[in-house]
Write a protein that holds these residues in place. Sequence first.
Motif, short mmCIF file in Angstrom:
data_model
loop_
_atom_site.label_atom_id
_atom_site.label_comp_id
_atom_site.label_asym_id
_atom_site.label_seq_id
_atom_site.Cartn_x
_atom_site.Cartn_y
_atom_site.Cartn_z
N GLN A 143 -15.35 35.83 49.11
CA GLN A 143 -14.36 35.75 50.19
C GLN A 143 -13.38 34.60 49.95
OE1 GLN A 143 -15.30 37.44 54.17
NE2 GLN A 143 -17.14 36.19 53.94
N LEU A 144 -13.90 33.47 49.46
CA LEU A 144 -13.01 32.34 49.17
C LEU A 144 -12.04 32.70 48.05
CD1 LEU A 144 -15.33 29.19 49.39
CD2 LEU A 144 -13.40 29.77 50.86
N GLY A 145 -12.54 33.46 47.05
CA GLY A 145 -11.67 33.87 45.96
C GLY A 145 -10.55 34.78 46.43
N TYR A 146 -10.89 35.76 47.26
CA TYR A 146 -9.88 36.66 47.80
C TYR A 146 -8.87 35.90 48.67
CZ TYR A 146 -12.76 40.64 46.37
OH TYR A 146 -13.47 41.57 45.63
N ALA A 147 -9.37 34.98 49.50
CA ALA A 147 -8.49 34.23 50.39
C ALA A 147 -7.55 33.33 49.60
CB ALA A 147 -9.32 33.40 51.36
N THR A 148 -8.09 32.67 48.59
CA THR A 148 -7.26 31.78 47.77
C THR A 148 -6.15 32.56 47.08
OG1 THR A 148 -9.16 30.30 47.38
CG2 THR A 148 -7.29 30.13 45.86
N ASN A 149 -6.49 33.70 46.52
CA ASN A 149 -5.49 34.54 45.85
C ASN A 149 -4.43 35.04 46.83
OD1 ASN A 149 -4.63 36.19 43.40
ND2 ASN A 149 -4.98 37.81 44.91
N ALA A 150 -4.85 35.40 48.04
CA ALA A 150 -3.90 35.90 49.04
C ALA A 150 -2.90 34.83 49.43
CB ALA A 150 -4.67 36.39 50.27
N GLN B 259 -1.96 32.29 47.64
CA GLN B 259 -1.06 32.06 46.51
C GLN B 259 -0.01 33.17 46.41
OE1 GLN B 259 -3.83 31.83 43.26
NE2 GLN B 259 -4.27 29.65 43.56
N GLU B 260 -0.43 34.41 46.66
CA GLU B 260 0.50 35.53 46.57
C GLU B 260 1.56 35.47 47.67
OE1 GLU B 260 0.80 38.01 44.38
OE2 GLU B 260 -0.81 37.18 43.13
N GLY B 261 1.19 34.96 48.83
CA GLY B 261 2.12 34.94 49.95
C GLY B 261 3.33 34.05 49.74
N GLY C 253 2.54 44.30 56.47
CA GLY C 253 1.74 45.45 56.09
C GLY C 253 1.55 45.62 54.60
N GLU C 254 2.15 44.75 53.78
CA GLU C 254 2.07 44.88 52.33
C GLU C 254 0.92 44.10 51.72
OE1 GLU C 254 3.95 46.96 50.62
OE2 GLU C 254 4.92 47.56 52.50
N GLY C 255 0.24 43.29 52.49
CA GLY C 255 -0.85 42.47 51.96
C GLY C 255 -2.03 43.31 51.52
N GLN C 256 -2.79 42.80 50.54
CA GLN C 256 -3.93 43.52 50.00
C GLN C 256 -5.27 42.87 50.33
OE1 GLN C 256 -3.58 46.52 48.43
NE2 GLN C 256 -1.42 46.24 49.03
N VAL C 257 -5.26 41.60 50.76
CA VAL C 257 -6.52 40.90 50.98
C VAL C 257 -7.34 41.53 52.09
CG1 VAL C 257 -5.59 39.22 52.65
CG2 VAL C 257 -7.53 38.59 51.19
N VAL D 167 -4.68 36.36 55.78
CA VAL D 167 -3.81 37.52 56.02
C VAL D 167 -2.42 37.05 56.44
CG1 VAL D 167 -3.50 39.61 57.40
CG2 VAL D 167 -5.78 38.95 56.64
N ALA D 168 -2.38 36.06 57.32
CA ALA D 168 -1.09 35.52 57.76
C ALA D 168 -0.31 34.93 56.59
CB ALA D 168 -1.32 34.45 58.83
N ALA D 169 -1.01 34.18 55.73
CA ALA D 169 -0.34 33.54 54.60
C ALA D 169 0.18 34.57 53.59
CB ALA D 169 -1.30 32.58 53.91
N GLU D 170 -0.57 35.66 53.38
CA GLU D 170 -0.15 36.65 52.39
C GLU D 170 1.02 37.48 52.89
OE1 GLU D 170 -2.17 39.97 49.45
OE2 GLU D 170 -2.92 39.78 51.51
N GLU D 171 0.98 37.93 54.13
CA GLU D 171 2.01 38.85 54.61
C GLU D 171 3.24 38.12 55.17
OE1 GLU D 171 0.72 42.01 57.06
OE2 GLU D 171 -0.82 42.69 55.64
N TYR D 172 3.03 36.95 55.77
CA TYR D 172 4.15 36.24 56.41
C TYR D 172 4.49 34.92 55.75
CZ TYR D 172 3.29 39.65 60.10
OH TYR D 172 3.11 40.81 60.81
N GLY D 173 3.65 34.48 54.82
CA GLY D 173 3.96 33.29 54.05
C GLY D 173 3.63 31.98 54.74
#
Length: 388
Positions: free
Chosen positions: A240-247, A249-251, A259-263, A278-284
């Motif tokens: 979960q930490l790995g997925y969150a960290t990547n999300a 960074q992607e944001g 709606g484009e986030g993958q995490v 989720v907030a960081a990936e989709e909204y930055g």
Amino acid sequence: MTEMVYGAVPVRNGEPILPKWWRTIDKWSLSCVLILFAIGLLLGLAASVPLAEKNGFAPFHYVTKQAIFGGAALLAMILTSMMSPLLVRRLAVLGFLVAFVGLAMLPFFGTDFGKGAVRWYSLGFASVQPSEFLKPGFVVAAAWMMAASQEINGPPGKTWSFALCVSIVLMLALQPDFGQACLVLFGWGVMYFVAGAPMLLLVAMAGGVVFFGTIAYSNSEHFARRIDGFLSPDVDPRTQLGYATNAIQEGGLFGVGVGEGQVKWSLPDAHTDFIIAVAAEEYGLILVLCVIALYTGIVVRSLTRLLRERDPFIRLAGTGLACMFGVQAMINMGVAVRLLPAKGMTLPFVSYGGSSVIASGIAVGMLLAFTRTRPQGEIADLLGRGRR
């Protein structure tokens, strides 16, 4: 004459309760809470859809439930904020006793829902986590004891509150729920500091936390696994930490788009513990900074208003509630960016969860009740008179 000396807010005889409440409430903090709740629903629309599909529910099943929970939480918050501090104290102590008994009975009647920690009561249609409701009640009860100890010939309230805190921390650690245990201990420590605790005792407490943390690391596989994962220089991308960290960074600064986030398709707790990812990936970063500013605004506004309060009980209880609220948000976001070990703690008003959001509503309602403007002078006025 009293109003001229102390600059008090005039009391309007026969004033209806709603206008009086609106005139005396901290509108900025109330607005911040409403915005956080709206952000939570917005993020829930994105984060909870994959889980709903996985469990065979309608796409917005969890969003609908969160709206119901949130509506109950906001109602509880507003009703609680209308109460007098005396009524808040009485109901909080009663609620604390009920939650304390519920926490003690968890090993016999509770369930873990397959998560390895017995923290909930299953009601069939919903679940209840007693520790969420215990926290605000404990803060008020401990503040009452500490305030009573400051009176002439008062009871040893600080000692009583410490004994109560230790018993709660031990019960939470046995679940195991070290995150909530640390939060309860922190809330008590803040109030004890404000009540005039000697620095030597606070240093000894910090040493005790390190000592018992070492024991927990040596004897609890659950605790050791989380600490080892936090200290490891490499993050397993499948955790979960790995997925969150990547999300995160992607944001980037502005996110990948609504709606484009993958995490959310990979994280089982995307709608609860890791909703900020989720907030960081989709909204930055922009939305994350706004969320941080909202929590900071509530805490700072509350503490600023409490500085003018002359009642020691209100000062202590309000400070404990405000700091515990802010630290819980800090822990949740700190875990997502790997500044803290994984704790399994929700983001108040934003994460999904019935017990969490309703308990947060009650806690903030108490805080708003304690920070309402009342007919009184400021502490500085009283101290100024004493010097003259």
